[in-house]
Design a protein around this motif. Sequence first.
Motif, PDB file in Angstrom:
ATOM      1  N   GLU A  73       1.283  -0.388  -3.603  1.00  0.00           N
ATOM      2  CA  GLU A  73       1.360  -0.272  -2.144  1.00  0.00           C
ATOM      3  C   GLU A  73       2.529  -1.077  -1.579  1.00  0.00           C
ATOM      4  O   GLU A  73       3.211  -0.623  -0.658  1.00  0.00           O
ATOM      5  CB  GLU A  73       0.043  -0.692  -1.512  1.00  0.00           C
ATOM      6  CG  GLU A  73      -1.058   0.320  -1.745  1.00  0.00           C
ATOM      7  CD  GLU A  73      -2.436  -0.120  -1.268  1.00  0.00           C
ATOM      8  OE1 GLU A  73      -3.248   0.768  -0.990  1.00  0.00           O
ATOM      9  OE2 GLU A  73      -2.703  -1.331  -1.183  1.00  0.00           O
ATOM     10  N   ASP A  74       2.790  -2.239  -2.145  1.00  0.00           N
ATOM     11  CA  ASP A  74       3.936  -3.033  -1.690  1.00  0.00           C
ATOM     12  C   ASP A  74       5.243  -2.309  -2.029  1.00  0.00           C
ATOM     13  O   ASP A  74       6.143  -2.219  -1.191  1.00  0.00           O
ATOM     14  CB  ASP A  74       3.917  -4.423  -2.316  1.00  0.00           C
ATOM     15  CG  ASP A  74       5.062  -5.277  -1.806  1.00  0.00           C
ATOM     16  OD1 ASP A  74       5.139  -5.492  -0.570  1.00  0.00           O
ATOM     17  OD2 ASP A  74       5.894  -5.707  -2.623  1.00  0.00           O
ATOM     18  N   ALA A  75       5.339  -1.777  -3.238  1.00  0.00           N
ATOM     19  CA  ALA A  75       6.551  -1.055  -3.637  1.00  0.00           C
ATOM     20  C   ALA A  75       6.729   0.216  -2.806  1.00  0.00           C
ATOM     21  O   ALA A  75       7.851   0.587  -2.462  1.00  0.00           O
ATOM     22  CB  ALA A  75       6.480  -0.709  -5.116  1.00  0.00           C
ATOM     23  N   ARG A  76       5.628   0.858  -2.465  1.00  0.00           N
ATOM     24  CA  ARG A  76       5.695   2.069  -1.636  1.00  0.00           C
ATOM     25  C   ARG A  76       6.259   1.733  -0.260  1.00  0.00           C
ATOM     26  O   ARG A  76       7.067   2.485   0.279  1.00  0.00           O
ATOM     27  CB  ARG A  76       4.293   2.670  -1.518  1.00  0.00           C
ATOM     28  CG  ARG A  76       4.256   4.045  -0.925  1.00  0.00           C
ATOM     29  CD  ARG A  76       2.823   4.561  -0.863  1.00  0.00           C
ATOM     30  NE  ARG A  76       2.445   5.189  -2.120  1.00  0.00           N
ATOM     31  CZ  ARG A  76       1.200   5.244  -2.577  1.00  0.00           C
ATOM     32  NH1 ARG A  76       0.211   4.697  -1.900  1.00  0.00           N
ATOM     33  NH2 ARG A  76       0.942   5.852  -3.708  1.00  0.00           N
ATOM     34  N   ARG A  77       5.854   0.610   0.305  1.00  0.00           N
ATOM     35  CA  ARG A  77       6.396   0.192   1.609  1.00  0.00           C
ATOM     36  C   ARG A  77       7.897  -0.051   1.521  1.00  0.00           C
ATOM     37  O   ARG A  77       8.630   0.153   2.485  1.00  0.00           O
ATOM     38  CB  ARG A  77       5.701  -1.085   2.091  1.00  0.00           C
ATOM     39  CG  ARG A  77       4.366  -0.856   2.753  1.00  0.00           C
ATOM     40  CD  ARG A  77       3.846  -2.105   3.437  1.00  0.00           C
ATOM     41  NE  ARG A  77       3.536  -3.196   2.524  1.00  0.00           N
ATOM     42  CZ  ARG A  77       2.404  -3.308   1.828  1.00  0.00           C
ATOM     43  NH1 ARG A  77       1.479  -2.378   1.920  1.00  0.00           N
ATOM     44  NH2 ARG A  77       2.201  -4.333   1.035  1.00  0.00           N
ATOM     45  N   ARG A  78       8.352  -0.483   0.384  1.00  0.00           N
ATOM     46  CA  ARG A  78       9.772  -0.759   0.178  1.00  0.00           C
ATOM     47  C   ARG A  78      10.517   0.454  -0.377  1.00  0.00           C
ATOM     48  O   ARG A  78      11.693   0.363  -0.671  1.00  0.00           O
ATOM     49  CB  ARG A  78       9.939  -1.938  -0.783  1.00  0.00           C
ATOM     50  CG  ARG A  78       9.314  -3.211  -0.271  1.00  0.00           C
ATOM     51  CD  ARG A  78       9.237  -4.226  -1.401  1.00  0.00           C
ATOM     52  NE  ARG A  78       8.398  -5.332  -1.066  1.00  0.00           N
ATOM     53  CZ  ARG A  78       8.846  -6.545  -0.786  1.00  0.00           C
ATOM     54  NH1 ARG A  78      10.136  -6.785  -0.792  1.00  0.00           N
ATOM     55  NH2 ARG A  78       8.003  -7.505  -0.495  1.00  0.00           N
ATOM     56  N   ASP A  79       9.789   1.552  -0.587  1.00  0.00           N
ATOM     57  CA  ASP A  79      10.356   2.801  -1.112  1.00  0.00           C
ATOM     58  C   ASP A  79      11.002   2.579  -2.483  1.00  0.00           C
ATOM     59  O   ASP A  79      12.093   3.064  -2.747  1.00  0.00           O
ATOM     60  CB  ASP A  79      11.350   3.393  -0.119  1.00  0.00           C
ATOM     61  CG  ASP A  79      11.591   4.870  -0.384  1.00  0.00           C
ATOM     62  OD1 ASP A  79      10.665   5.531  -0.906  1.00  0.00           O
ATOM     63  OD2 ASP A  79      12.688   5.351  -0.085  1.00  0.00           O
ATOM     64  N   LEU A  80      10.298   1.838  -3.355  1.00  0.00           N
ATOM     65  CA  LEU A  80      10.855   1.513  -4.663  1.00  0.00           C
ATOM     66  C   LEU A  80      10.411   2.448  -5.782  1.00  0.00           C
ATOM     67  O   LEU A  80      11.179   2.709  -6.699  1.00  0.00           O
ATOM     68  CB  LEU A  80      10.483   0.077  -5.055  1.00  0.00           C
ATOM     69  CG  LEU A  80      11.071  -1.015  -4.166  1.00  0.00           C
ATOM     70  CD1 LEU A  80      10.569  -2.382  -4.590  1.00  0.00           C
ATOM     71  CD2 LEU A  80      12.583  -0.983  -4.222  1.00  0.00           C
TER      72      LEU A  80
END
Length: 130
Positions: A118-125
Motif C-alpha cells: 500500500e505504501d509503494a502503491r501510493r508512491r506508484d512504485l
Amino acid sequence: MIGVDVGSGDRIALGVLTQYRMATTEQMHRVIAPAVRIEQTRRRLARLRAEGLVDRITLPQAGRTRVWFPTAYGVQLASEWPEMRGQRPSRTVSDPTAVRLKAGHTLTVAQTALIFLEDARRRDLFRPLD
C-alpha cells in the motif's frame, strides 16, 4: 481455467495467493482491487474456488473470517505463468487443517507485505506481483 477471466484480475488473485500462501478476503481485496466494492473480490475468489484453483477455511475465533489459499493445482498453474517464472513457489499449505495451524503467522506476514504494498502503491512504485 474454464470460466476464469485472466484479463480481469483472476490471474493476479491466484498469483497473489500463490505468493502469500493464504490471505483473508479483506487482505485480498486490499491487494487486488481496493478501488472497487469488496463483493467483487468475494465473487472473484468464489469463481476461482469453483474452478478448483483456491479453497478457503473459516476461522471461528476470528469472527468467522474466511482465509483463502491456493490448491496444489492453482500453484502448479500459476507457477507456469511468465510473471511467476523465476520465483520458487512457497511451500503450499493446501490441507485445511494445516492452513488452520499456520494461519496466525502466515496472515501476519501477509498483513506486513500488504502494508509495504500500500505504501509503494501510493508512491506508484510497483504492483501486487512485483
